[in-house]
Design a protein around this motif. Structure first.
Motif, PDB file in Angstrom:
ATOM      1  N   ASP A  87       0.892  -1.301  -0.122  1.00  0.00           N
ATOM      2  CA  ASP A  87      -0.017   0.014  -0.046  1.00  0.00           C
ATOM      3  C   ASP A  87       0.793   1.137   0.071  1.00  0.00           C
ATOM      4  O   ASP A  87       0.312   2.390  -0.339  1.00  0.00           O
ATOM      5  CB  ASP A  87      -0.867   0.063   1.324  1.00  0.00           C
ATOM      6  CG  ASP A  87      -1.956  -0.994   1.002  1.00  0.00           C
ATOM      7  OD1 ASP A  87      -2.362  -1.038   0.017  1.00  0.00           O
ATOM      8  OD2 ASP A  87      -2.540  -1.333   2.188  1.00  0.00           O
ATOM      9  N   VAL A  88       2.055   1.196   0.127  1.00  0.00           N
ATOM     10  CA  VAL A  88       2.975   2.355   0.254  1.00  0.00           C
ATOM     11  C   VAL A  88       4.175   2.269  -0.699  1.00  0.00           C
ATOM     12  O   VAL A  88       5.189   1.417  -0.558  1.00  0.00           O
ATOM     13  CB  VAL A  88       3.683   2.289   1.607  1.00  0.00           C
ATOM     14  CG1 VAL A  88       4.515   3.695   1.846  1.00  0.00           C
ATOM     15  CG2 VAL A  88       2.533   2.431   2.731  1.00  0.00           C
ATOM     16  N   GLU A 309      -5.775   1.094   5.572  1.00  0.00           N
ATOM     17  CA  GLU A 309      -5.989   2.226   4.927  1.00  0.00           C
ATOM     18  C   GLU A 309      -5.352   3.400   6.010  1.00  0.00           C
ATOM     19  O   GLU A 309      -4.500   4.208   5.614  1.00  0.00           O
ATOM     20  CB  GLU A 309      -7.465   2.399   4.588  1.00  0.00           C
ATOM     21  CG  GLU A 309      -7.519   3.562   3.371  1.00  0.00           C
ATOM     22  CD  GLU A 309      -8.923   3.603   3.122  1.00  0.00           C
ATOM     23  OE1 GLU A 309      -9.730   2.441   2.802  1.00  0.00           O
ATOM     24  OE2 GLU A 309      -9.638   4.699   3.126  1.00  0.00           O
ATOM     25  N   ASN A 310      -5.799   3.475   7.193  1.00  0.00           N
ATOM     26  CA  ASN A 310      -5.177   4.586   8.095  1.00  0.00           C
ATOM     27  C   ASN A 310      -3.591   4.229   8.204  1.00  0.00           C
ATOM     28  O   ASN A 310      -2.980   5.324   8.269  1.00  0.00           O
ATOM     29  CB  ASN A 310      -5.804   4.413   9.430  1.00  0.00           C
ATOM     30  CG  ASN A 310      -7.291   4.883   9.340  1.00  0.00           C
ATOM     31  OD1 ASN A 310      -7.599   5.718   8.563  1.00  0.00           O
ATOM     32  ND2 ASN A 310      -8.246   4.392  10.032  1.00  0.00           N
ATOM     33  N   ASN A 313      -1.769   5.296   5.273  1.00  0.00           N
ATOM     34  CA  ASN A 313      -1.723   6.749   5.263  1.00  0.00           C
ATOM     35  C   ASN A 313      -0.823   7.422   6.279  1.00  0.00           C
ATOM     36  O   ASN A 313      -0.023   8.278   5.824  1.00  0.00           O
ATOM     37  CB  ASN A 313      -3.153   7.441   5.539  1.00  0.00           C
ATOM     38  CG  ASN A 313      -4.202   7.242   4.561  1.00  0.00           C
ATOM     39  OD1 ASN A 313      -3.636   7.110   3.485  1.00  0.00           O
ATOM     40  ND2 ASN A 313      -5.465   7.304   4.998  1.00  0.00           N
ATOM     41  N   GLN A 314      -0.725   6.864   7.275  1.00  0.00           N
ATOM     42  CA  GLN A 314       0.383   7.108   8.325  1.00  0.00           C
ATOM     43  C   GLN A 314       1.748   6.974   7.849  1.00  0.00           C
ATOM     44  O   GLN A 314       2.713   7.843   7.957  1.00  0.00           O
ATOM     45  CB  GLN A 314       0.060   6.668   9.652  1.00  0.00           C
ATOM     46  CG  GLN A 314      -1.258   7.235  10.275  1.00  0.00           C
ATOM     47  CD  GLN A 314      -1.510   6.117  11.570  1.00  0.00           C
ATOM     48  OE1 GLN A 314      -0.498   6.365  12.564  1.00  0.00           O
ATOM     49  NE2 GLN A 314      -2.602   5.667  11.544  1.00  0.00           N
ATOM     50  N   ARG A 316       2.617   6.409   4.813  1.00  0.00           N
ATOM     51  CA  ARG A 316       3.360   7.056   3.611  1.00  0.00           C
ATOM     52  C   ARG A 316       3.888   8.404   3.957  1.00  0.00           C
ATOM     53  O   ARG A 316       4.659   8.820   3.222  1.00  0.00           O
ATOM     54  CB  ARG A 316       1.964   7.260   2.790  1.00  0.00           C
ATOM     55  CG  ARG A 316       2.346   7.347   1.254  1.00  0.00           C
ATOM     56  CD  ARG A 316       1.032   7.331   0.346  1.00  0.00           C
ATOM     57  NE  ARG A 316       0.326   6.079   0.324  1.00  0.00           N
ATOM     58  CZ  ARG A 316      -0.902   5.768   0.727  1.00  0.00           C
ATOM     59  NH1 ARG A 316      -1.597   6.923   1.360  1.00  0.00           N
ATOM     60  NH2 ARG A 316      -1.410   4.682   0.613  1.00  0.00           N
ATOM     61  N   ILE A 317       3.190   9.003   4.913  1.00  0.00           N
ATOM     62  CA  ILE A 317       3.535  10.371   5.384  1.00  0.00           C
ATOM     63  C   ILE A 317       5.166  10.355   5.566  1.00  0.00           C
ATOM     64  O   ILE A 317       5.965  11.245   5.144  1.00  0.00           O
ATOM     65  CB  ILE A 317       3.050  11.061   6.325  1.00  0.00           C
ATOM     66  CG1 ILE A 317       1.441  11.171   6.064  1.00  0.00           C
ATOM     67  CG2 ILE A 317       3.616  12.409   6.910  1.00  0.00           C
ATOM     68  CD1 ILE A 317       0.357  11.740   7.152  1.00  0.00           C
ATOM     69  N   LYS A 320       7.619   9.192   2.845  1.00  0.00           N
ATOM     70  CA  LYS A 320       7.461  10.310   1.650  1.00  0.00           C
ATOM     71  C   LYS A 320       8.589  11.320   2.094  1.00  0.00           C
ATOM     72  O   LYS A 320       9.421  11.798   0.911  1.00  0.00           O
ATOM     73  CB  LYS A 320       6.365  11.117   1.377  1.00  0.00           C
ATOM     74  CG  LYS A 320       6.204  11.656   0.034  1.00  0.00           C
ATOM     75  CD  LYS A 320       4.745  12.135  -0.237  1.00  0.00           C
ATOM     76  CE  LYS A 320       4.972  13.240  -1.573  1.00  0.00           C
ATOM     77  NZ  LYS A 320       5.925  14.140  -1.745  1.00  0.00           N
TER      78      LYS A 320
END
Ligand code: TRP
Length: 332
Positions: A87-88, A309-310, A313-314, A316-317, A320
């Motif tokens: 997912d990442v 999903e959550n 999202n965490q 990925r931040i 990145k």
């Protein structure tokens, strides 16, 4: 996430049913350390496709199973980041870049590559060779201070450290150099029941070597009762002379928290078969509780999807930020 706490990364590759070895060596302690550390727990599903043959949707099922075991073991998505590697996308992006800083010789010398090449001799794909570079990407993306691994993954962590040092030498301070974290409780790993010289592994072709986390009570008793011991008929810990009995002592000690030296004392006059029944009983008790929690989560797929999903999202931040630094410095 608390700013000043160290970041600890770990992951399990979902390539089959999880085993008692996974529980004792990893899962049972992951929840423990999440109170004093920023823990990031991955499900390394891109690593899985180096070996498992792909039936459609099988990997999805195993990924959700693995996640449910994480939760059943007490890993809390409000305290730790839990995510699936696929997912990442930053993992694959950094993987390519690190490939270009890794020598072929470094990878072909890896002991796990050699043993897997034998085990999967009909499918020695490049992913199998590349495995430790993807693992390095997992670790370095999150600027991890410590990486929780079993002893068999030490060589891979060494590579992650070397790549970070090599990259930093060329481009400045981009990656944190991760330290290995093999806690005391992992120092003696859980071994195969019929062949206690090798690790209990979910990919073992002989299922009698392995206790799976969803194993029935009957089957736990049968496998433990058949496990290899020795003919001395005295219970004490000696990994060289008595690897089978030592493995059972280690399992019992890990599940009860009672020191091996105390167990040696308590069990000194016991028959092997009696001892085995005690061990089997303890395993059955612990797994029964775990299994109930597992099904509680596993039966709620939308909740599981939500967590992934959550978590992504965490993750990925954080990922990145590191990848942007790398792209920048390389002029990409
Ligand atoms: N290779 C590890 C194993 O089989 C799983 C893994 C993938 C991992 N990426 C990681 C472990 C990063 C620690 C850090 O056990």
């Amino acid at each position: 996430m608390v700013l000043l706490q160290p970041t600890i990364f770990s992951a399990i590759q979902p390539s089959g049913e999880l085993t008692l070895g996974n529980y004792i060596g990893s899962l049972s302690h992951w929840s423990f350390i999440q109170n004093n550390n920023n823990c990031i727990y991955g499900i390394a599903n891109l690593h899985s496709i180096t070996t498992i043959s792909q039936k459609s949707n099988l990997l999805k099922k195993i990924t959700l199973d693995t996640l449910s075991f994480y939760l059943a073991s007490g890993i809390n998505p409000n305290k730790s980041i839990i995510f699936a590697q696929s997912d990442v996308h930053e993992h694959c992006q950094l993987n390519w870049i690190l490939n270009c800083y890794t020598y072929f010789g470094e990878l072909s010398r890896m002991t796990q590559f050699k043993s897997k090449s034998k085990q999967y001799s009909k499918n020695i794909n490049v992913g199998l060779l590349n495995y430790p570079v993807l693992m390095s990407s997992d670790i370095l993306l999150y600027q991890s201070n410590r990486v929780l691994i079993g002893k068999d993954q030490k060589q891979h962590l060494e590579l992650a450290r070397n790549l970070a040092i090599r990259f930093n030498y060329l481009y400045g301070n981009i990656f944190k150099i991760p330290n290995v974290y093999i806690p005391n409780f992992c120092s003696s790993k859980i071994m195969a029941l019929l062949n206690p010289q090798k690790k209990m592994s979910k990919s073992d072709s002989n299922r009698n070597n392995v206790i799976f986390l969803l194993e029935s009570k009957k089957s736990i008793f049968s496998k433990i009762s058949k496990s290899i011991t020795d003919s001395e008929n005295k219970i004490y810990y000696d990994i060289v002379k008595k690897p089978g009995i030592s493995n059972l002592l280690n399992i019992f000690s890990s599940l009860t928290g009672i020191k091996i030296s105390i167990l040696e004392n308590d069990f000194s006059n016991m028959l092997y078969q009696e001892f085995k029944m005690l061990v089997a009983d303890k395993i059955a008790e612990v797994l029964y509780k775990l299994k109930n929690k597992f099904f509680y989560f596993r039966n709620n797929e939308s909740y599981l999807q939500n967590i992934l999903e959550n978590g992504a999202n965490q993750a990925r931040i954080k990922a990145k930020i590191t990848l942007d630094k790398v792209y920048n410095i390389l002029g990409l």
